[in-house]
Each structure stands twice: as structure tokens, then as C-alpha cells.
Scaffold this motif. Structure first.
Motif, PDB file in Angstrom:
ATOM      1  N   TRP A 189     -67.872   6.752 -22.261  1.00  0.00           N
ATOM      2  CA  TRP A 189     -67.742   5.482 -22.962  1.00  0.00           C
ATOM      3  C   TRP A 189     -66.991   4.436 -22.138  1.00  0.00           C
ATOM      4  O   TRP A 189     -66.906   3.279 -22.556  1.00  0.00           O
ATOM      5  N   LEU A 190     -66.430   4.824 -21.016  1.00  0.00           N
ATOM      6  CA  LEU A 190     -65.489   3.968 -20.290  1.00  0.00           C
ATOM      7  C   LEU A 190     -66.103   3.378 -19.031  1.00  0.00           C
ATOM      8  O   LEU A 190     -66.865   4.042 -18.319  1.00  0.00           O
ATOM      9  N   LEU A 191     -65.717   2.117 -18.755  1.00  0.00           N
ATOM     10  CA  LEU A 191     -66.201   1.391 -17.583  1.00  0.00           C
ATOM     11  C   LEU A 191     -65.012   1.038 -16.692  1.00  0.00           C
ATOM     12  O   LEU A 191     -64.115   0.300 -17.113  1.00  0.00           O
ATOM     13  N   PRO A 192     -64.961   1.536 -15.461  1.00  0.00           N
ATOM     14  CA  PRO A 192     -63.869   1.160 -14.556  1.00  0.00           C
ATOM     15  C   PRO A 192     -64.075  -0.243 -13.997  1.00  0.00           C
ATOM     16  O   PRO A 192     -65.198  -0.753 -13.961  1.00  0.00           O
ATOM     17  N   GLY A 193     -62.977  -0.860 -13.572  1.00  0.00           N
ATOM     18  CA  GLY A 193     -63.088  -2.167 -12.933  1.00  0.00           C
ATOM     19  C   GLY A 193     -62.057  -3.165 -13.403  1.00  0.00           C
ATOM     20  O   GLY A 193     -61.766  -4.138 -12.709  1.00  0.00           O
ATOM     21  N   ASN A 194     -61.480  -2.950 -14.588  1.00  0.00           N
ATOM     22  CA  ASN A 194     -60.425  -3.829 -15.081  1.00  0.00           C
ATOM     23  C   ASN A 194     -59.096  -3.427 -14.444  1.00  0.00           C
ATOM     24  O   ASN A 194     -58.871  -2.260 -14.127  1.00  0.00           O
ATOM     25  N   SER A 195     -58.192  -4.387 -14.266  1.00  0.00           N
ATOM     26  CA  SER A 195     -56.945  -4.128 -13.544  1.00  0.00           C
ATOM     27  C   SER A 195     -55.942  -3.312 -14.335  1.00  0.00           C
ATOM     28  O   SER A 195     -54.991  -2.785 -13.751  1.00  0.00           O
ATOM     29  N   ALA A 196     -56.100  -3.195 -15.658  1.00  0.00           N
ATOM     30  CA  ALA A 196     -55.089  -2.531 -16.478  1.00  0.00           C
ATOM     31  C   ALA A 196     -55.686  -1.425 -17.325  1.00  0.00           C
ATOM     32  O   ALA A 196     -55.217  -1.150 -18.422  1.00  0.00           O
ATOM     33  N   GLY A 197     -56.726  -0.763 -16.809  1.00  0.00           N
ATOM     34  CA  GLY A 197     -57.326   0.333 -17.548  1.00  0.00           C
ATOM     35  C   GLY A 197     -58.825   0.175 -17.657  1.00  0.00           C
ATOM     36  O   GLY A 197     -59.381  -0.899 -17.436  1.00  0.00           O
ATOM     37  N   ASP A 198     -59.496   1.253 -18.016  1.00  0.00           N
ATOM     38  CA  ASP A 198     -60.941   1.201 -18.183  1.00  0.00           C
ATOM     39  C   ASP A 198     -61.312   0.387 -19.418  1.00  0.00           C
ATOM     40  O   ASP A 198     -60.518   0.207 -20.340  1.00  0.00           O
ATOM     41  N   VAL A 199     -62.553  -0.096 -19.433  1.00  0.00           N
ATOM     42  CA  VAL A 199     -63.055  -0.909 -20.535  1.00  0.00           C
ATOM     43  C   VAL A 199     -63.928  -0.040 -21.431  1.00  0.00           C
ATOM     44  O   VAL A 199     -64.863   0.612 -20.958  1.00  0.00           O
ATOM     45  N   LEU A 200     -63.600  -0.019 -22.725  1.00  0.00           N
ATOM     46  CA  LEU A 200     -64.427   0.697 -23.694  1.00  0.00           C
ATOM     47  C   LEU A 200     -65.740  -0.053 -23.866  1.00  0.00           C
ATOM     48  O   LEU A 200     -65.758  -1.216 -24.264  1.00  0.00           O
ATOM     49  N   ASN A 201     -66.831   0.619 -23.574  1.00  0.00           N
ATOM     50  CA  ASN A 201     -68.145  -0.018 -23.547  1.00  0.00           C
ATOM     51  C   ASN A 201     -68.693  -0.159 -24.963  1.00  0.00           C
ATOM     52  O   ASN A 201     -69.266   0.779 -25.521  1.00  0.00           O
ATOM     53  N   LEU A 202     -68.554  -1.343 -25.541  1.00  0.00           N
ATOM     54  CA  LEU A 202     -69.032  -1.560 -26.907  1.00  0.00           C
ATOM     55  C   LEU A 202     -70.535  -1.767 -26.965  1.00  0.00           C
ATOM     56  O   LEU A 202     -71.088  -1.939 -28.058  1.00  0.00           O
ATOM     57  N   GLY A 203     -71.201  -1.749 -25.830  1.00  0.00           N
ATOM     58  CA  GLY A 203     -72.657  -1.714 -25.821  1.00  0.00           C
ATOM     59  C   GLY A 203     -73.203  -0.310 -26.002  1.00  0.00           C
ATOM     60  O   GLY A 203     -74.411  -0.132 -26.181  1.00  0.00           O
ATOM     61  N   ASN A 204     -72.331   0.679 -25.971  1.00  0.00           N
ATOM     62  CA  ASN A 204     -72.707   2.063 -26.235  1.00  0.00           C
ATOM     63  C   ASN A 204     -72.673   2.283 -27.740  1.00  0.00           C
ATOM     64  O   ASN A 204     -71.619   2.160 -28.370  1.00  0.00           O
ATOM     65  N   PRO A 205     -73.801   2.588 -28.372  1.00  0.00           N
ATOM     66  CA  PRO A 205     -73.829   2.692 -29.837  1.00  0.00           C
ATOM     67  C   PRO A 205     -72.841   3.707 -30.394  1.00  0.00           C
ATOM     68  O   PRO A 205     -72.245   3.487 -31.452  1.00  0.00           O
ATOM     69  N   ASP A 206     -72.647   4.825 -29.695  1.00  0.00           N
ATOM     70  CA  ASP A 206     -71.715   5.842 -30.183  1.00  0.00           C
ATOM     71  C   ASP A 206     -70.278   5.341 -30.113  1.00  0.00           C
ATOM     72  O   ASP A 206     -69.489   5.564 -31.039  1.00  0.00           O
ATOM     73  N   ALA A 207     -69.923   4.682 -29.013  1.00  0.00           N
ATOM     74  CA  ALA A 207     -68.572   4.137 -28.882  1.00  0.00           C
ATOM     75  C   ALA A 207     -68.327   3.059 -29.936  1.00  0.00           C
ATOM     76  O   ALA A 207     -67.243   2.990 -30.532  1.00  0.00           O
ATOM     77  N   LEU A 208     -69.325   2.221 -30.156  1.00  0.00           N
ATOM     78  CA  LEU A 208     -69.185   1.157 -31.149  1.00  0.00           C
ATOM     79  C   LEU A 208     -69.007   1.734 -32.544  1.00  0.00           C
ATOM     80  O   LEU A 208     -68.133   1.290 -33.304  1.00  0.00           O
ATOM     81  N   LYS A 209     -69.815   2.725 -32.896  1.00  0.00           N
ATOM     82  CA  LYS A 209     -69.693   3.331 -34.227  1.00  0.00           C
ATOM     83  C   LYS A 209     -68.329   3.971 -34.400  1.00  0.00           C
ATOM     84  O   LYS A 209     -67.685   3.829 -35.462  1.00  0.00           O
ATOM     85  N   TRP A 210     -67.866   4.690 -33.369  1.00  0.00           N
ATOM     86  CA  TRP A 210     -66.540   5.314 -33.466  1.00  0.00           C
ATOM     87  C   TRP A 210     -65.466   4.260 -33.676  1.00  0.00           C
ATOM     88  O   TRP A 210     -64.592   4.428 -34.541  1.00  0.00           O
ATOM     89  N   LEU A 211     -65.525   3.160 -32.928  1.00  0.00           N
ATOM     90  CA  LEU A 211     -64.484   2.142 -33.033  1.00  0.00           C
ATOM     91  C   LEU A 211     -64.499   1.486 -34.412  1.00  0.00           C
ATOM     92  O   LEU A 211     -63.439   1.288 -35.023  1.00  0.00           O
TER      93      LEU A 211
END
Length: 682
Positions: free
Chosen positions: A390-412
């Protein structure tokens, strides 16, 4: 919330909280523009893209078109134009909204693959692509403000002359592989503009809580070409996928008065953008910072005992001896950066926040809790361990939770909704720290899918907020994003910015221009956002405290109960702002030029024509040599008599005509601030 204010707001219709209203000619101009560019059979459509190398203008003429209209309410009409390509199964929908009482047209374009195979390459999707006629002799000017960069200059107004042969490009910061991804971030990152032309103009807003880009290009023949959209789109759509453009909002105005134009914008914003709970627009609020456990209630009781009853008890990232409210075992020295799974720390909150939030509501106050779900700062959190996919690297202060992932979005959605209900939250505060959300999105894209991760993430984020509000109709949302860095129009439809910029946070209280910078931010941002919040970091003198009076107000004042003088100063700050904040929901008039110069004065006026009341705020800065500034008030009835009450004492009566010709404000001390309340009398 103050009961009298609740009744007042509930009794006012959507378009009576303000004075500036459009003329019939302005409304007709907007309707005619929409007809030419949206509704006519051979309209020059206001958007564009290429599909397999072919321009949308050419393609859509050959596709099957359908047209549907529905009345959203008595003030808004929605029209949907749909084009379908029988060969690829690609569907394009333009969803537009017209307003009965305002010269506003807005739209969003949706593109969906209804076919069984990947589409050809879709590129350069522009939610806005229009040309406005002008001659080389016509003077065209663009007015705007800076985005937020956590400096005194944030939201500073600017004007640029649009000369023939020139191009002006705006976006949140981007360089090389880096992209901010925060929609109102950076010197050129404010997604709202006022284009002034001979005899009138047009206000433009791009609604996109992501990485947008807007271009204003003037040709040698004098015409002006406008384009705006998601900054990077070069992608194929898989079967069933749907993407959207940023929303585009245009407000048409006539005349030569840009201040009136901005007040038309404020009027429309208050009527149709500012979030409502139970049909009531968000009223002004006051707040204090709290720990969130019953053990910390004495700090709240001290305010109540002093006669201060804040609207919001605000549990932020660092509101007690520990800097975070969740179990923080990550490696970062600053605990609140170790974000991950959002659950109260059982050691400090064995019963969660519910006992505290219940007590807050029992005492007529609301409870706010800080979250930052899009940034997973600690890879050892439950999300990091169980769903690294569910995580996208690249942000300076931690991975980004990918809200384009339907499972991650539903969980959130389910998880935060559960927190709202179980913890008794009245306000959901969402932060967005770190640099490079756009970077993380782009790193996840394949070469033929550039822009897809961002688009699906932005859609997911908006769905997340909409579903939270649907499941919790009384929930309010605060749009914090490292201060004021995600305040585009789509975000503002769902939230209010309780902290317009981190420039006013406690850590920056000793920065040069801290106080004058906040005056400047009110001056610049008030043309665009009628509702905004700021916090007073430790200051208690009137010059400083009055520099932070706005619709969302709070004072961070540890040790304020130690002396009677300190108690009186804090009580005065809350009482004064509570009294004048409702008047800030009227028209806004800058009364002096903008300046950060400490040798200058700065002043402005808010006026509620429905109440025939208003305020003037004036500041003599620390190095000003002049004891007096003369200002010409606006928006008054010339023959009406007005009582002018100085909150430091004294009243006088003048006519509207006298006040609009010029009114002298004198402050013998420096620095100093004057707050004048105007009220029509018989």
C-alpha cells in the motif's frame, strides 16, 4: 458555538451573508459563455486531450454524444455531456454546474475506459483549454497571491501585466524528479487568479489537491490562451479505469473594480463552497490546545473559570508532554513523525479520548483530533508490516499511503470512521507533512502510465473525505497540510483551514516579522478565503493578539493564569475576536496598500451589508513615524449614520458619506492596533 450566532446563521439564506451581488449583465455573460463553450452542438469545448496522437476536438465530433440536465437545487443546475467512442470504448463526460444567482460556470471532465483492452495513449489532458479574444492594445493584468511557504510573505498579493508574446506558468514546486503534490504550496502555487481585462474580467480557480499546472499565454495578436490541468498526464487506461481532471471554476465580472470582483467571489464562496452542517454554514470558532485525557481537564477548566468558553478543544500532534497521541516507537527523534496506524496510545489513554470528548460536549464544546493518514513515517507500524504494497516511497518524511489502491482506501475509510465514532470526534484534522508527495506518485508510474497514481490517489482522497462526512453528517474537517498548503477549491468545499499557515506556530514565535507577517496574511488571503484560522503563539499584548483576529482564533499561552494581568489579556483576546469574527463573513476591503515594511501602517475593513455593521482593523507598525492614517471606507450607505466604537474606548457618529471620503485613525503609541466596530443607527 454561540447560540445567538447559530440562530443568525441558520436564519440567513445562502446569499444574504454578504453584500456584493452580480448584475443581470454579469449573469448573462456567464450564461452566454457556457452556451458557446459547453452546450452548443458545435461548441468550442473548454477542455482538451490527445488520444493516440489525435486531438480531442477532432475526435469528439465523430463520437456519439448524449446530453442530460438536472436541477441540483433552486440555485444550481447540473448538465452532463457524454461522448462515447464505439471503437475503443472510451467514454468522456463533462459535468458542469451553472448558478442561478451568480455569474459562475464550473466543470470537471471524467474519462473512463469501458472497453475490454487498454486504450491508446492519452496525453496532455487539460481540464481548461480556452482562448479569450483581445487586441494587442488591450491591457490585461493577472492578480493573485503567493502560496504558502511558511514565511511572512505567504499569501502576499501580486499583479502581473500580461504582455503579448509572454507566457506565465504556475504550479506547486517542481524541479527535476521532485514534485510537491500540495495544491497551494510555493510562491507560484496558489490555484486562484483574477484576470482583469478592459471593462471587466474573470476569476479562475483550479480545484485539485495534487500537482496541477496553469499557463497564461498571450499571443502576438493579443489573444490570451489559458490552459490548466493535472501537470503530468501520459497514460493508457486499463479496462474499467476512470480518471478525472481538476475542477475548473470561472466567475465573470464587469467594470474596473477588482475589489468588488473579489467580493463577488467571496459572496459565491459563502453561498456555495463553505461547508455546512445541518444546512448551517461553518460559523467562526475559537479554540484552545488540550491534552485529551481527563487528567488534563484542569487546563480546560481554567479557561471556563476565567469566563472563556472555546468552541473547540484541539488535540494536535504535540499537545501535551508527549508529542503524539498514538504509540510512537519509531526511530525518528520527533515522535509525531512516526505516523502509521492510528490508534490511541493505551498507556496514556487507556479509555481512548471518549471520556474527554464526552466531557467537552457536556460542557458545550467540540473535540478535535489530529491525524496524518497519507504519510506512514514508521515502516514498523501495522501498515508497514502488513501492507507494504500500500506504500509509495519518495516523500521526505515517510512513505505515502496509496489512496488509489482500493484496499488501502477501504481500510482507511473504515478505520478512521471507526475512530470518529468510538472516540467521539467533532472535528477531524488532517495534516500533510514532508516534501515530495508528487515525487512518490510519479515514482510509482510506468512509462506509459505517467500521472495515473496521482489521479487515482486524488480521487481516493476526495472519496475518503466525502464518505467520512456521509457516515458522520455532523463531522467537520480541518484542512491542515503543513499549514496552508492544500487549500484548493475541491478541498475547501469539504473543509476549513483552521491554521492557514504554520507561520504562526509556536516554534516560529521569535522569527522576524512573525506578527507583521500574520497581518499580511490576513490582508492577502481574505480576498480569496472568507473563512480562515490562525493561532497566537504566546503573545498577550494587544498589538500582537489583534494581528491574529480572524474567523478561526486561538491563543497558545502557557502560564497565562499566573497573574491577573495575564488572565485579563487572554480573556480580552477571546472576547474581542468572538465579537468581531461574524462581521468578517461580509465584504472585504483593503484600506491601505499591502506592505511588510515595519515603518508602515496596514489596515482593512470587513462589512456585513445584511446587518449594516462592520469592522476596521488598523495597525501602526513598530517603526512607523506617523501617528495617523486616513482611510476611505467602502460599502456604506452614504446617508446612513454610523456609530463608530473603538474597542479601546470611545464612540462617535459619522455618516456613510463622511466615512467614505476619509476617516483618520490615530494611535499615539507604536506598535499599536485599533479595532473599530461600525453599526448603523437611526
Amino acid at each position: 458555538m454561540n447560540h445567538a450566532l447559530t440562530v443568525l446563521l441558520a436564519s440567513c439564506s445562502a446569499i444574504t451573508l454578504h453584500a456584493a451581488m452580480p448584475t443581470p449583465e454579469e449573469n448573462d455573460a456567464a450564461a452566454q459563455w457556457a452556451k458557446r463553450h459547453v452546450f452548443a452542438e458545435q461548441a468550442k469545448l473548454p477542455f482538451s486531450f490527445t488520444l493516440g496522437g489525435k486531438a480531442s476536438d477532432e475526435l469528439l465530433r465523430e463520437w456519439k454524444r448524449t446530453d442530460a440536465t438536472r436541477e441540483l437545487d433552486t440555485q444550481r443546475r447540473e448538465r452532463t455531456l457524454t461522448w462515447m467512442d464505439a471503437t475503443t470504448g472510451l467514454q468522456v463526460r463533462l459535468v458542469s454546474t451553472e448558478y442561478v444567482s451568480f455569474p459562475v460556470v464550473e466543470w470537471t471532465v471524467w474519462i473512463k475506459n469501458n472497453g475490454k483492452t487498454d486504450t491508446p495513449l492519452i496525453e496532455n489532458i487539460q481540464g481548461l483549454n480556452c482562448t479569450f479574444a483581445a487586441t494587442p492594445k488591450d491591457a490585461l493584468s493577472l492578480h493573485g497571491i503567493r502560496g504558502d511557504t511558511c514565511v511572512a510573505e505567504s499569501f502576499q498579493p501580486w499583479t502581473r501585466e500580461l504582455k503579448t508574446g509572454e507566457r506565465h506558468v504556475f504550479s506547486p514546486p517542481v524541479k527535476g524528479g521532485y514534485a510537491s503534490g500540495k495544491s497551494s504550496d510555493g510562491p507560484d502555487g496558489w490555484p486562484y487568479w483574477n484576470l482583469q481585462t478592459p471593462g471587466g474580467g474573470m476569476i479562475l480557480a483550479v480545484g485539485w489537491p495534487g500537482q496541477w499546472e496553469a499557463k497564461f499565454e498571450r499571443s502576438e495578436d493579443g489573444s490570451l490562451h489559458l490552459r490548466a490541468g493535472q501537470q503530468l498526464t501520459h497514460l493508457v487506461l486499463k479496462p474499467g479505469e476512470e480518471i478525472r481532471t481538476p475542477s475548473t471554476t470561472l466567475l465573470f465580472w464587469q467594470g474596473d473594480d477588482c475589489v468588488r470582483a473579489q467580493n463577488l467571489w467571496r459572496s459565491w464562496y459563502l453561498a456555495h463552497v463553505l461547508p455546512r452542517i445541518g444546512g448551517v454554514p461553518q460559523p467562526p470558532t475559537t479554540q484552545i490546545q488540550v491534552g485529551g485525557s481527563l487528567a488534563t481537564w484542569p487546563g480546560v477548566q481554567a479557561y471556563l473559570d476565567a469566563g472563556i468558553k472555546p468552541d473547540i478543544l484541539w488535540r494536535d500532534a504535540g499537545s501535551d508532554s508527549k508529542s503524539t497521541w498514538y504509540p510512537s516507537v519509531g526511530p525518528r527523534k520527533t515522535e509525531w513523525l512516526n505516523t502509521g496506524t492510528w490508534e490511541p496510545d493505551p498507556a496514556r489513554y487507556p479509555q481512548g479520548f471518549r471520556p474527554f470528548s464526552d466531557k467537552a460536549r457536556a460542557n458545550g464544546m467540540q473535540f478535535l483530533l489530529w491525524f496524518e493518514p497519507e504519510r506512514v513515517g514508521y515502516p514498523g507500524s501495522w501498515i508497514g508490516k502488513n501492507h507494504p504494497d500500500w506504500l509509495l516511497p519518495g516523500n521526505s518524511a515517510g512513505d505515502v499511503l496509496n489512496l488509489g489502491n482500493p484496499d488501502a482506501l477501504k481500510w482507511l475509510i473504515d478505520h478512521i470512521d471507526g475512530m470518529v465514532k468510538s472516540q467521539g470526534l467533532d472535528w477531524y484534522r488532517e495534516d500533510l507533512n514532508g516534501d515530495g508527495y508528487g515525487t512518490a506518485w510519479r515514482k510509482a508510474d510506468a512509462p506509459d502510465r505517467q500521472g495515473i497514481t496521482e489521479n487515482l490517489h486524488v480521487q481516493g482522497h476526495l472519496v475518503f473525505w466525502d464518505e467520512l462526512r456521509r457516515r458522520n453528517p455532523n463531522l467537520r474537517i480541518d484542512s491542515c497540510a503543513s499549514g496552508g498548503r492544500r487549500n484548493d477549491l475541491e478541498t475547501m468545499r469539504r473543509s476549513v483551514p483552521l491554521l492557514r499557515s504554520d507561520w504562526s506556530v509556536v516554534d516560529l514565535r521569535e522569527k522576524p516579522m512573525q506578527i507583521e507577517g500574520n497581518q499580511s496574511q490576513t490582508y492577502g488571503l481574505s480576498s480569496w478565503l472568507p473563512w480562515q484560522g490562525a493561532a497566537v503563539p504566546f503573545f498577550k499584548d494587544s498589538y500582537a493578539v489583534r494581528s491574529y483576529y480572524i474567523t478561526g482564533f486561538g491563543m497558545v499561552t502557557p502560564g497565562w493564569t499566573k497573574t491577573p494581568e495575564s488572565i485579563a489579556a487572554v480573556r480580552k483576546g477571546y472576547a474581542e475576536c468572538r465579537r468581531i469574527a461574524p462581521l468578517m463573513l461580509g465584504d472585504y476591503f483593503p484600506l491601505t496598500p499591502h506592505s511588510l515594511d515595519t515603518t508602515s501602517w496596514i489596515a482593512w475593513q470587513f462589512h456585513r451589508a445584511d446587518l449594516n455593521e462592520g469592522i476596521v482593523q488598523a495597525f501602526r507598525r513598530p517603526e512607523s513615524t506617523s501617528e495617523t492614517v486616513t482611510v476611505k471606507l467602502r460599502g456604506l450607505v452614504p446617508q446612513q449614520r454610523y456609530e463608530i466604537e473603538n474597542l479601546d474606548g470611545g464612540k462617535e457618529v459619522r455618516t456613510g458619506a463622511e466615512l467614505m471620503r476619509g476617516y483618520a485613525i490615530t494611535l499615539s503609541q507604536k506598535p499599536a492596533a485599533a479595532v473599530l466596530v461600525l453599526k448603523a443607527i437611526k
